[in-house]
Design an enzyme around this catalytic site. Structure first.
Site, mmCIF file in Angstrom:
data_model
loop_
_atom_site.group_PDB
_atom_site.id
_atom_site.type_symbol
_atom_site.label_atom_id
_atom_site.label_comp_id
_atom_site.label_asym_id
_atom_site.label_seq_id
_atom_site.Cartn_x
_atom_site.Cartn_y
_atom_site.Cartn_z
ATOM 1 N N ARG A 297 0.824 -1.212 0.000
ATOM 2 C CA ARG A 297 0.000 0.000 0.000
ATOM 3 C C ARG A 297 0.857 1.260 0.000
ATOM 4 N NH1 ARG A 297 -5.107 -1.911 3.909
ATOM 5 N NH2 ARG A 297 -6.219 -2.955 2.197
ATOM 6 N N TYR A 441 -6.049 -0.915 -6.937
ATOM 7 C CA TYR A 441 -5.434 -2.136 -6.407
ATOM 8 C C TYR A 441 -4.778 -1.907 -5.052
ATOM 9 C CZ TYR A 441 -1.205 -0.852 -9.290
ATOM 10 O OH TYR A 441 -0.141 -0.242 -9.908
ATOM 11 N N GLU A 442 -4.570 -3.028 -4.346
ATOM 12 C CA GLU A 442 -4.129 -3.046 -2.943
ATOM 13 C C GLU A 442 -5.127 -2.323 -2.035
ATOM 14 O OE1 GLU A 442 -2.040 -5.132 -2.820
ATOM 15 O OE2 GLU A 442 -1.041 -5.011 -4.744
ATOM 16 N N GLY A 443 -6.390 -2.352 -2.418
ATOM 17 C CA GLY A 443 -7.439 -1.737 -1.613
ATOM 18 C C GLY A 443 -7.860 -0.402 -2.176
#
Length: 594
Positions: A297, A441-443
């Site tokens: 992140r 992506y990655e949340g």
């Protein structure tokens, strides 16, 4: 075609003048991280990214990756594999990894400028080594001794790369729904079966092996997220003795056709009884995976920063060259048929917005990495604990804000080009397309917002926020009597006070109605990001004034800080108003179509 020049002067300002990195590193025990060493790392990173990676950016966008359906092998764009070989040869893969596993043992903060430069030069290429760092972190914290010995060394030196396999066709962020299963083989290994999608660098031609970190369920796993375990599943089988065997039962089933990052292999990965090894305790996989996820992140936040920097550089160049109309206040270049568009106020607004978000965002992102170094290496346990809390608090802000601002900055930069920005010739539309994935992506931004307000504030009682506010308060008190800084200190105090009030209001409302968390979370996150940035701009002015930089540099920092406080910080007013409206301001929509 867009170009890129590593912004080494401002990177050095952020590291050494504002953050005091050299002194911090010595205090934390990194005796080899001297200024001479760090300067050499930065210079060489700039050379590599400018001359090797940046020219390949349009190549990757144009060619993309190709999949051989018969073999499941992926071929990357021309020049990508050779660039990775130079990356490994230069020792970049293990820059911040422990020396005992073949790394150079430098602080994590030293790797952050390298990451920013890589992503600015070639985001798609940068995705291939991106998750190896997270895989290393996961194994360092959760792997068994033999796993560290067998897997870490080739990951650290770049001979292998790593992936993170979470998402499945039927579940994204709700990992409690995942179906991939792992059954014991009787020899200590497991048979992993399932399908994972959106797997970055799941297959490529850079290395001899790829190590997949896969979330799956054991036969006795409880339902939901409490029943998830983590497994090492290499593309080529690897035994406990480190011997590599035959091809494992894992292959790329297809490549996603994407809006951007065409040069990055985004794979559907099929695991058909693939041999894997359990990492950490059974049913505790999320804990290990989030070690990797938090690293990713922060890395994705830097992607937004890097793309913004490259976009601004090209928009500045074009705005100085493009002649169109006369300035409203009179001709600025009477020797030319028209004035350059940089003289027009609205163009300046867009350029200065990018500049303020980039230079302030750089400090915000770099500080999050520094807090991680302090959390790992400070001598005092209390300092380690507080730094860990602050790093955790800042992670969703850095990821969400730097990527949201990346979308904004690439938009503004493209807008400066007018119609020429929309065509491929200048490379601006690629930057805008590539930036869009970073918020996802990655949340997604929404997931980061829920993590910040729901977990870091409510569940963890705001310990990270309190630690960060203590730093801001101390800074404001230190400069309370400095009249030259009043234009920054006074509004910073006002905003931090409102920040605390909004936090309390959100907490009180959430106790009455849990939906209030979701209703406030996005605006709370963005409000937080803008106040954090105000703090760093005030710090930047102080650092610049006290430095040996030329007066023009100091004046530039103060002018940009004034622009930020006058033109961007007021965005907090809208976010505060939206939070105040609560869940009542979000009418329900019908679940079923009419």
């Amino acid at each position: 075609m867009s170009s890129y020049k590593a912004p080494l002067d401002d990177i050095r300002f952020a590291l050494f003048d504002v953050l005091g990195a050299e002194g911090q590193f010595q205090r934390l025990g990194f005796t080899d991280a001297t200024r001479d060493v760090l300067d050499a790392v930065l210079d060489e990173a700039g050379r590599f990214t400018e001359t090797v990676l940046a020219p390949l950016n349009p190549v990757g966008d144009r060619e993309g990756c190709t999949l051989d359906q018969a073999t499941g092998r992926v071929t990357t764009p021309a020049g990508f594999k050779q660039a990775y070989a130079q990356f490994v040869e230069g020792g970049w893969a293990g820059l911040t990894s422990p020396a005992e596993f073949g790394g150079q043992g430098l602080p994590q903060l030293v790797g952050v400028p390298l990451k920013e430069m890589i992503d600015a030069a070639n985001l798609a290429w940068g995705n291939f080594p991106l998750l190896s760092h997270g895989a290393v972190e996961a194994l360092l914290h959760h792997g068994e001794a033999w796993q560290q010995e067998v897997f870490l060394k080739p990951l650290v030196d770049g001979r292998w790369t790593g992936t993170m396999c979470l998402t499945e066709p039927h579940c994204g962020s709700d990992l409690g729904l995942l179906k991939t299963r792992a059954e014991p083989n009787g020899d200590g290994s497991y048979s992993v079966t399932g399908t994972k999608i959106f797997i970055t660098a799941g297959e490529h031609d850079f290395t001899d092996n790829i190590v997949h970190l896969v979330l799956a369920r054991l036969p006795d796993a409880p339902a939901g997220s409490r029943g998830i375990s983590l497994f090492l599943v290499p593309r080529e089988r690897v035994g406990r003795d480190g011997a590599t065997g035959a091809r494992n039962e894992v292959r790329c089933g297809s490549l996603e056709h994407k809006m951007g990052i065409h040069g990055s292999a985004t794979c559907v990965m099929n695991f058909d009884g693939a041999q894997g090894w359990l990492v950490g305790e059974p049913h505790k996989g999320l804990m290990a995976m989030f070690t990797m996820m938090n690293s990713a992140r922060l890395g994705v936040g830097l992607q937004g920063l890097g793309l913004s920097e490259r976009a601004l550089q090209n928009a500045l160049r074009y705005s100085r060259e493009r002649l169109q109309m006369r300035a409203l206040s009179g001709a600025k270049r009477p020797d030319k048929p028209a004035d350059p568009i940089i003289v027009h106020p609205d163009v300046r607004r867009m350029l200065l917005t990018c500049k303020a978000l980039i230079e302030g965002g750089r400090l915000m992102g770099y500080d999050a990495a520094l807090q991680g170094d302090i959390a790992e290496h400070a001598a005092d346990a209390g300092e380690r604990k507080q730094a860990d809390a602050i790093a955790g608090f800042l992670t969703p802000i850095v990821k969400a804000c730097l990527t949201e601002w990346g979308v904004e900055c690439t938009y503004h930069a493209l807008q400066c080009f007018g119609g020429h920005g929309y065509i491929a010739e200048h490379g601006m539309e690629q930057l805008a397309r590539d930036a869009r994935i970073t918020t996802l992506y990655e949340g997604t931004t929404g997931i980061q917002a829920l993590d910040l307000l729901g977990r870091k504030i409510l569940q963890m009682q705001g310990v990270g926020l309190k630690g960060f506010l203590a730093q801001v308060t101390a800074f404001c008190e230190e400069h309370a009597n400095d009249g030259a800084l009043a234009e920054f200190i006074d509004p910073l105090r006002e905003k931090t006070a409102q920040w605390q009030q909004l936090t309390q209001t959100a907490t009180d409302r959430a106790c009455e109605n849990p939906d209030e968390i979701g209703a406030a979370s996005y605006d709370y996150l963005m409000y937080s990001g803008y106040v954090v940035l105000a703090y760093w701009w005030a710090r930047a002015v102080v650092a610049a004034e006290g430095s040996s930089h030329p007066q023009v540099f100091k004046a530039d920092k103060r002018a940009t800080a004034r622009f930020y406080f006058a033109r961007i910080l007021p965005r907090t007013l809208a976010h505060a108003a939206a939070m105040e409206s609560g869940v009542a301001g979000l009418p329900e929509l019908p679940i079923e179509a009419a």
